[in-house]
Design an enzyme around this catalytic site. Sequence first.
Site, PDB file in Angstrom:
ATOM      1  CE  LYS A 116      33.523  51.075  23.871  1.00  0.00           C
ATOM      2  NZ  LYS A 116      34.666  50.219  24.103  1.00  0.00           N
ATOM      3  CG  HIS A 235      34.700  58.006  30.954  1.00  0.00           C
ATOM      4  ND1 HIS A 235      33.425  58.480  30.733  1.00  0.00           N
ATOM      5  CD2 HIS A 235      35.532  58.954  30.470  1.00  0.00           C
ATOM      6  CE1 HIS A 235      33.484  59.648  30.133  1.00  0.00           C
ATOM      7  NE2 HIS A 235      34.742  59.964  29.967  1.00  0.00           N
ATOM      8  NE  ARG A 292      35.591  42.889  30.155  1.00  0.00           N
ATOM      9  CZ  ARG A 292      35.094  43.781  30.993  1.00  0.00           C
ATOM     10  NH1 ARG A 292      34.505  43.370  32.108  1.00  0.00           N
ATOM     11  NH2 ARG A 292      35.148  45.077  30.742  1.00  0.00           N
TER      12      ARG A 292
END
Length: 664
Positions: A116, A235, A292
């Site tokens: 990230k 989340h 993906r």
Amino acid sequence: MFKKLLIANRGEICCRVIKTARKMGIPTVAVYSDADANALHVQMADEAVHIGGPAAKDSYLKAQTIIDVCNEVGADAVHPGYGFLSENAKFADLCEANNITFVGPPTSAIEAMGSKSAAKSIMEKAGVPLVPGYHGEDQSEAIIKKAADDMGYPVLLKAAAGGGGKGMRQVWSENEFAGALAAAKREAISSFGDDTMLVEKYLTQPRHVEIQVFCDKHGNGVYLFERDCSVQRRHQKVIEEAPAPGLSDDIRKAMGEAALKAAKAINYVGAGTVEFLYDVDGSFYFMEMNTRLQVEHPVTEMITGQDLVQWQLDVAAGEPLPLSQEQLKVNGHAFEARVYAEDPDNDFLPVTGQLTYLQAPLENRHVRVDTGVRRGDEVSVYYDPMIAKLIVWDEDRNKALNRLTTALADYHINGMTTNLPFLYNLASTDAFRNVELDTGFIDKHQDKIFVNSEHDFNQCLPLMVLAILLNKKQSQPQANSTDLSSPWHYSNAWRANEHHTQTVAVAVAGESFSVTVTHVDAEQFELNIDGEDLLVSGTLEGNALIANVNGHRQRASLVVHGSDMSLYTAQSALHFSEDVPDLGIDDMQDDAGGLTAPMNGTVVKLMVAADEEVEADTPLLIMEAMKMEHTIKAPAKGKVTEFFFQEGELVDGGAELLAFEVAQ
């Protein structure tokens, strides 16, 4: 096109890929662990090969073993699904080294977005807007905390290699930081083998809007519009929809073009998702890119009429994209609800067990069910507890939402607690219908989603009592006498020379409500609730409950799972049972007391030493199951006198974990 396709995954996504491959005439190979020997994906594939033990690290994460299977069976392509090895650059490299096509992006794109922190740097250079944060290489706690202090709380800690909400913690104040960072790092190591962290400013009212992008090997790229995934818990997405409601055409275009800019910055190929935080002022910020296929891809398929798995296979085989941006159109509205084996009333803890009864809604052009389980299958501790994805479509959002609530009420599962009543109540709230969406939706509307007010209970109490009475009548053996007119044939509290009266106690959401029931006749009852008499009658045929309360006729759906029941009405869904009197047999407990495992799982960390004095709510032990951590805390001031399990050991739900002595 490929001569044979191996799916390096399990469950519903494996079944989903098999369906498209079969449509395209491509033979398929499944792989399976000990736990999945009789799984649906194994039965559906043309071939299936055993690859190891039940834990993912011993089977679905064994990259070389999967390559060996490809070579053994002659598979020239691998579809990784999502999760497991789907974003593993080393696995993609192994495929290439063995002349096996990896149905996904090039290794360089996976590596670029796999961190990230690195992804943020790339996006910043490409001109994609970013949330303020720290994505640096210095991983000392002091540096990360300073960045959090400087940008101001609340902040969000995220595993750099993460996804699916793993290794992620909200931190609301400085004194929470150290504990949250340690927990996030521990979860990141467990899930990804990498505890590199980043920290970002936490937006308090954002929506989670993501763009589906697709690129081919010929330089073409399109975006297939957006999905709103704002409704989340821990989340992790709960209900997704497409298109995002209330998004203007200008914002949609701007986000789509920004997503394509992100994809082209890393020379992307295949299906990808660029996730944005969309703020109340119309601004949006890059969050991450998933290299993906996403779990929620069906809602995009429903509004575009495209098969994204077929697109993936065609692109991987070198074909150009089938449509240009101008040819893609949004048609109608779609929702996806994730059906989980979990207990929303117990902090969404995952549940294991056998699906003793499973009846999904009938599939048609409006309703689709993607699943990897059948009646009789086990939901085990080793994998994510998702049972299915329920997808609905209609011409507009309101019609699609009506389809969703109807389908949820028609989804019947026995054998374990599920989130179906929770999903039904969430989708039925005025706030959800009115698009009052942000990532804190569930917390903000708990009082409506978790039906637990006395007013709500009293409204549904007559129906719950009626359901208990009619279900008992159906399920209990009634006839000790062959004479149907004999009173000994009845199961309605009949007593000689007495009124047919009984007390029915209903247990719901931790409360018990007692109702006096007078049997007027075999089909009619008089209920006394808080001094008010109600005349109630009805029938129960299968799952259809028809009730008449003081002349008000209502239709509801009743799902019976063991001694528990779930009732779906036009207003809400309630999970309840008959509250059987406690005879006191099980009331005896050791004076020392103990704490039990809330679920099947693994002990990952002992937080204190035996005989160490602790305060109330001190973390004592951490368990992990189905990719989730659960912390066992001290019930009062005292000490643990003994731990019954050590780190790494498996524990059955309900097992006593430790002995705790309360300070005098």
